[in-house]
Structures are given as structure tokens and as C-alpha cells.
Design an enzyme around this catalytic site. Sequence first.
Site, PDB file in Angstrom:
ATOM      1  N   HIS A   1      40.255  35.002  34.404  1.00  0.00           N
ATOM      2  CA  HIS A   1      39.773  34.818  35.768  1.00  0.00           C
ATOM      3  C   HIS A   1      40.638  33.743  36.430  1.00  0.00           C
ATOM      4  O   HIS A   1      40.742  32.615  35.922  1.00  0.00           O
ATOM      5  CB  HIS A   1      38.307  34.382  35.735  1.00  0.00           C
ATOM      6  CG  HIS A   1      37.662  34.305  37.079  1.00  0.00           C
ATOM      7  ND1 HIS A   1      37.168  35.410  37.744  1.00  0.00           N
ATOM      8  CD2 HIS A   1      37.405  33.237  37.891  1.00  0.00           C
ATOM      9  CE1 HIS A   1      36.631  35.032  38.887  1.00  0.00           C
ATOM     10  NE2 HIS A   1      36.776  33.729  39.004  1.00  0.00           N
TER      11      HIS A   1
ATOM     12  N   MET B   1      39.472  33.099  46.955  1.00  0.00           N
ATOM     13  CA  MET B   1      38.647  32.255  47.832  1.00  0.00           C
ATOM     14  C   MET B   1      39.528  31.763  48.972  1.00  0.00           C
ATOM     15  O   MET B   1      39.868  30.580  49.076  1.00  0.00           O
ATOM     16  CB  MET B   1      38.034  31.108  47.025  1.00  0.00           C
ATOM     17  CG  MET B   1      36.961  31.574  46.063  1.00  0.00           C
ATOM     18  SD  MET B   1      36.378  30.290  44.928  1.00  0.00           S
ATOM     19  CE  MET B   1      37.610  30.452  43.631  1.00  0.00           C
TER      20      MET B   1
ATOM     21  N   MET C   1      42.351  29.301  45.688  1.00  0.00           N
ATOM     22  CA  MET C   1      41.653  28.608  46.783  1.00  0.00           C
ATOM     23  C   MET C   1      42.685  28.085  47.780  1.00  0.00           C
ATOM     24  O   MET C   1      43.729  27.564  47.381  1.00  0.00           O
ATOM     25  CB  MET C   1      40.829  27.438  46.246  1.00  0.00           C
ATOM     26  CG  MET C   1      39.877  27.796  45.130  1.00  0.00           C
ATOM     27  SD  MET C   1      38.894  26.350  44.613  1.00  0.00           S
ATOM     28  CE  MET C   1      38.222  26.942  43.064  1.00  0.00           C
TER      29      MET C   1
ATOM     30  N   ASP D   1      29.843  34.057  38.141  1.00  0.00           N
ATOM     31  CA  ASP D   1      30.838  32.988  38.070  1.00  0.00           C
ATOM     32  C   ASP D   1      30.206  31.686  38.529  1.00  0.00           C
ATOM     33  O   ASP D   1      29.766  31.576  39.676  1.00  0.00           O
ATOM     34  CB  ASP D   1      32.036  33.355  38.961  1.00  0.00           C
ATOM     35  CG  ASP D   1      33.094  32.266  39.008  1.00  0.00           C
ATOM     36  OD1 ASP D   1      33.034  31.316  38.210  1.00  0.00           O
ATOM     37  OD2 ASP D   1      34.009  32.379  39.856  1.00  0.00           O
TER      38      ASP D   1
ATOM     39  N   ASP E   1      41.312  31.620  39.749  1.00  0.00           N
ATOM     40  CA  ASP E   1      40.696  31.155  40.996  1.00  0.00           C
ATOM     41  C   ASP E   1      41.759  30.724  41.994  1.00  0.00           C
ATOM     42  O   ASP E   1      42.479  29.743  41.769  1.00  0.00           O
ATOM     43  CB  ASP E   1      39.764  29.978  40.712  1.00  0.00           C
ATOM     44  CG  ASP E   1      38.489  30.410  40.005  1.00  0.00           C
ATOM     45  OD1 ASP E   1      37.814  31.320  40.507  1.00  0.00           O
ATOM     46  OD2 ASP E   1      38.169  29.833  38.951  1.00  0.00           O
TER      47      ASP E   1
ATOM     48  N   MET F   1      28.340  34.968  42.979  1.00  0.00           N
ATOM     49  CA  MET F   1      28.593  33.559  42.685  1.00  0.00           C
ATOM     50  C   MET F   1      27.294  32.860  42.283  1.00  0.00           C
ATOM     51  O   MET F   1      26.278  32.980  42.975  1.00  0.00           O
ATOM     52  CB  MET F   1      29.196  32.858  43.907  1.00  0.00           C
ATOM     53  CG  MET F   1      30.612  33.302  44.255  1.00  0.00           C
ATOM     54  SD  MET F   1      31.806  32.981  42.930  1.00  0.00           S
ATOM     55  CE  MET F   1      31.725  31.189  42.806  1.00  0.00           C
TER      56      MET F   1
ATOM     57  N   HIS G   1      40.358  35.872  41.804  1.00  0.00           N
ATOM     58  CA  HIS G   1      39.225  35.595  42.683  1.00  0.00           C
ATOM     59  C   HIS G   1      39.759  34.877  43.914  1.00  0.00           C
ATOM     60  O   HIS G   1      40.091  33.694  43.872  1.00  0.00           O
ATOM     61  CB  HIS G   1      38.206  34.736  41.927  1.00  0.00           C
ATOM     62  CG  HIS G   1      37.025  34.347  42.745  1.00  0.00           C
ATOM     63  ND1 HIS G   1      36.133  33.373  42.330  1.00  0.00           N
ATOM     64  CD2 HIS G   1      36.549  34.794  43.944  1.00  0.00           C
ATOM     65  CE1 HIS G   1      35.182  33.240  43.233  1.00  0.00           C
ATOM     66  NE2 HIS G   1      35.429  34.082  44.227  1.00  0.00           N
TER      67      HIS G   1
ATOM     68  N   SER H   1      37.894  31.227  32.997  1.00  0.00           N
ATOM     69  CA  SER H   1      38.557  30.767  34.218  1.00  0.00           C
ATOM     70  C   SER H   1      39.642  29.764  33.874  1.00  0.00           C
ATOM     71  O   SER H   1      39.362  28.684  33.329  1.00  0.00           O
ATOM     72  CB  SER H   1      37.545  30.110  35.160  1.00  0.00           C
ATOM     73  OG  SER H   1      38.212  29.454  36.224  1.00  0.00           O
TER      74      SER H   1
END
Length: 251
Positions: free
Chosen positions: A35, A78, A39, A203, A37, A169, A76, A10
Site C-alpha cells: 500500500h 490522497m 499525499m 486503512d 500512500d 478509511m 492510495h 503501508s
Amino acid sequence: MPPPAIIAPSILSADFGALGKACSDTINHGALWLHIDIMDGHFVPNMTFGAPVVTKIRPHVQRPSTACGKGTFDCHMMIAEPKKWVKDFQKAGCDLYCFHYEAAITSTAAENPADHSDSKTSPKEMIRYVHEQKMLAGIAIKPDTPVDLLWDILDNPDKNEVPDMVLVMTVHPGFGGQKFMASEMPKVKALRQRYPELNIEVDGGLSEATIDEAAEAGANVIVAGSAVFGAKDPADVISKLRKAVETRRQS
């Protein structure tokens, strides 16, 4: 036999001051995927970065030559409105667009950030839409979400509406550095028993100390942040994580 081990560090734990180099170095250290992330401060109580950052780091990592291959950008998402951002991330260089089940059942069908829609989307519609944009589709679930809600999606005879990966998760999404939740391993086991060939990602809190439990449950895609980027020898950590998964995969 389950699919091969995939280590997906990540980049949330990488050096943001030299992010492009950190990404290329990590692939050179033996990682297969990265990966990423994303958000938005709404779906989770934190903000990271958006498509422009993905655009900037994409040239530092060669695009995969095959589906799920080396150099895959595993984004990913979110975010509260996942359908709005599919096209932007496809243009930025995303290869696998992994949205949250929880967002897909409450968000709109709007297809662009500036758009508004009174219509709702759904997990199946989201998967189809991501596939139409020539990306792999992943679906993620939070710790509080029962895994059996995914059976109807995964058993769908229309393969255009079936995800290429499920992310379980193992922390509550939103912040890095949390403790691994072993309570989520029964979900991984249930998925692996029902879908032997499915890519199953975990994750949160993954490291040399917790990889055995995840691998034993059947996870083959391992997200590790600080365990890789904070290591003195990232290549050694990546190698050990991969070996733990492969050993159980072949047993």
C-alpha cells in the site's frame, strides 16, 4: 464467499533509507500487496512522495501475474487532482490506482500535471479513465462520507465505470499512527452485504488488536503500517492478520 484475504502493508511506515529492500522483504514476509500512500499537501495536510519513488521501488518487487495478485502496488491517491496523475503512476508501475470520492467530485478533467481544464471529472469518469490506462481502479471514502453515495457507482451496469475495490478509511487521512475508528465498520458491513464479491479495503489503525473487528465486518484487504514495519517479526504479524480474515471469510 468474500474474496481472499489480502494484507497490504503501508510503506509509509517503512525505512525510507532502504525503501526498495523494505518493499521486497515485506513481500517475502508474506504480504500480497504493498500500500503506497501518496499525499499532496492539499487534499490532506501532509506530503509523502510521488511517481519517481514508485518508479525506483518497482524493480524490487515483481509485477503481479494476475489482477490483484502478489506484488500489486496499491497506490492510495490522497491528492486534490487525481486525474492529472493517472498516466504518471501507470508509467511508474502502479497496478491499482485508488482515488478519493471526495476529490473526484470537485476536481478537474485535466489529464496531465501541467494541464488546466474548466471541465470537471466525476467518480465514474475517473474509474473509466483508470481502466483505460490498464490499471485496476479503487475508490476511497473518508470517515465523514456516507457509504450510500457509492451505491450508484457500484450498481452501474457499465462495468468499465465500476471500481475493482472500495477503500473505507478507518482514520482521517493524512497521517499514520492514528487510532482505529470502529465507527466505520457499519460501512464495511453494508458494502459486504450488498456486494459479496467486492474487494473491501480498510486503512488506519489496523493491528492484531483491531483486525477481528474489521474482519468480522467483512473487510478482506487490510492495510497495516506500523503494526507490520514496527514488529520484531513482520512475517508473524502478516500471518496473523491474514488468518483473522480467512477464518471469518470461511465461516
